[in-house]
Design a protein around this motif. Structure first.
Motif, short mmCIF file in Angstrom:
data_model
loop_
_atom_site.label_atom_id
_atom_site.label_comp_id
_atom_site.label_asym_id
_atom_site.label_seq_id
_atom_site.Cartn_x
_atom_site.Cartn_y
_atom_site.Cartn_z
N LYS A 5 0.85 -1.19 0.00
CA LYS A 5 0.00 0.00 0.00
C LYS A 5 0.88 1.23 0.00
O LYS A 5 1.86 1.30 0.73
CB LYS A 5 -0.90 0.02 1.24
CG LYS A 5 -1.89 -1.13 1.28
CD LYS A 5 -2.72 -1.09 2.54
CE LYS A 5 -3.65 -2.30 2.60
NZ LYS A 5 -4.35 -2.40 3.87
N LEU A 7 0.33 5.15 0.72
CA LEU A 7 -0.62 6.12 1.25
C LEU A 7 -0.10 7.51 1.01
O LEU A 7 1.07 7.80 1.31
CB LEU A 7 -0.82 5.91 2.75
CG LEU A 7 -1.60 4.68 3.20
CD1 LEU A 7 -0.81 3.42 3.02
CD2 LEU A 7 -2.04 4.83 4.64
N LYS A 36 -3.16 1.97 -3.98
CA LYS A 36 -2.87 3.38 -3.74
C LYS A 36 -4.02 3.96 -2.92
O LYS A 36 -5.17 3.86 -3.34
CB LYS A 36 -2.75 4.09 -5.09
CG LYS A 36 -2.27 5.51 -5.00
CD LYS A 36 -2.27 6.12 -6.40
CE LYS A 36 -1.00 6.84 -6.67
NZ LYS A 36 -0.97 7.42 -8.01
N ILE A 37 -3.70 4.52 -1.77
CA ILE A 37 -4.72 5.10 -0.91
C ILE A 37 -4.50 6.61 -0.87
O ILE A 37 -3.50 7.08 -0.34
CB ILE A 37 -4.67 4.50 0.51
CG1 ILE A 37 -4.93 2.99 0.44
CG2 ILE A 37 -5.68 5.19 1.43
CD1 ILE A 37 -4.77 2.26 1.75
N GLU A 38 -5.44 7.36 -1.45
CA GLU A 38 -5.33 8.81 -1.51
C GLU A 38 -6.37 9.52 -0.67
O GLU A 38 -6.27 10.71 -0.46
CB GLU A 38 -5.43 9.29 -2.97
CG GLU A 38 -4.26 8.81 -3.82
CD GLU A 38 -4.33 9.32 -5.26
OE1 GLU A 38 -5.43 9.64 -5.74
OE2 GLU A 38 -3.27 9.38 -5.89
N ASP A 39 -7.36 8.78 -0.20
CA ASP A 39 -8.44 9.36 0.59
C ASP A 39 -7.94 9.69 2.00
O ASP A 39 -7.44 8.81 2.71
CB ASP A 39 -9.63 8.39 0.65
CG ASP A 39 -10.79 8.96 1.44
OD1 ASP A 39 -11.38 9.94 0.97
OD2 ASP A 39 -11.08 8.42 2.53
N GLU A 42 -9.42 7.59 4.83
CA GLU A 42 -8.88 6.23 4.81
C GLU A 42 -7.46 6.22 5.39
O GLU A 42 -7.10 5.35 6.17
CB GLU A 42 -8.88 5.70 3.37
CG GLU A 42 -8.45 4.26 3.23
CD GLU A 42 -9.42 3.25 3.83
OE1 GLU A 42 -8.95 2.14 4.14
OE2 GLU A 42 -10.61 3.54 3.98
N MET A 43 -6.66 7.22 5.03
CA MET A 43 -5.29 7.31 5.55
C MET A 43 -5.28 7.49 7.07
O MET A 43 -4.42 6.94 7.75
CB MET A 43 -4.53 8.48 4.90
CG MET A 43 -4.09 8.19 3.48
SD MET A 43 -2.99 9.45 2.85
CE MET A 43 -4.14 10.66 2.27
#
Length: 78
Positions: A5, A7, A36-39, A42-43
């Motif tokens: 992941k 972030l 890919k975590i862009e929110d 969520e991060m």
């Protein structure tokens, strides 16, 4: 199969880290799920304050800087 992941909000450092992850996986010839975590919300679930963050199998390996391709390959071999 490894789960990787990245972030980050989509900044240049985050994009470079994501690209480095893809390159490391390609060079090693392994299968990995790259997420890919862009929110932001969520991060925040991961309790991180600095980005980018590189996580492998839910373990933070690098945060607050670009993870280099060779470094990522080392982590993936662990």
């Amino acid at each position: 199969m490894k789960t990787i992941k990245v972030l980050g909000p989509g900044c240049a450092k985050c994009k470079t880290t994501f690209n480095n992850v893809q390159e490391a996986v390609k060079q090693l010839g392994i299968e990995a799920e790259i997420i890919k975590i862009e929110d932001i919300e969520e991060m925040m679930k991961y309790n991180i304050l600095t980005t980018p963050v590189l996580m492998i199998d839910d373990v933070i390996k690098v945060k607050g800087r670009i993870a280099q391709t060779d470094e990522i390959k080392t982590f993936l071999k662990e």
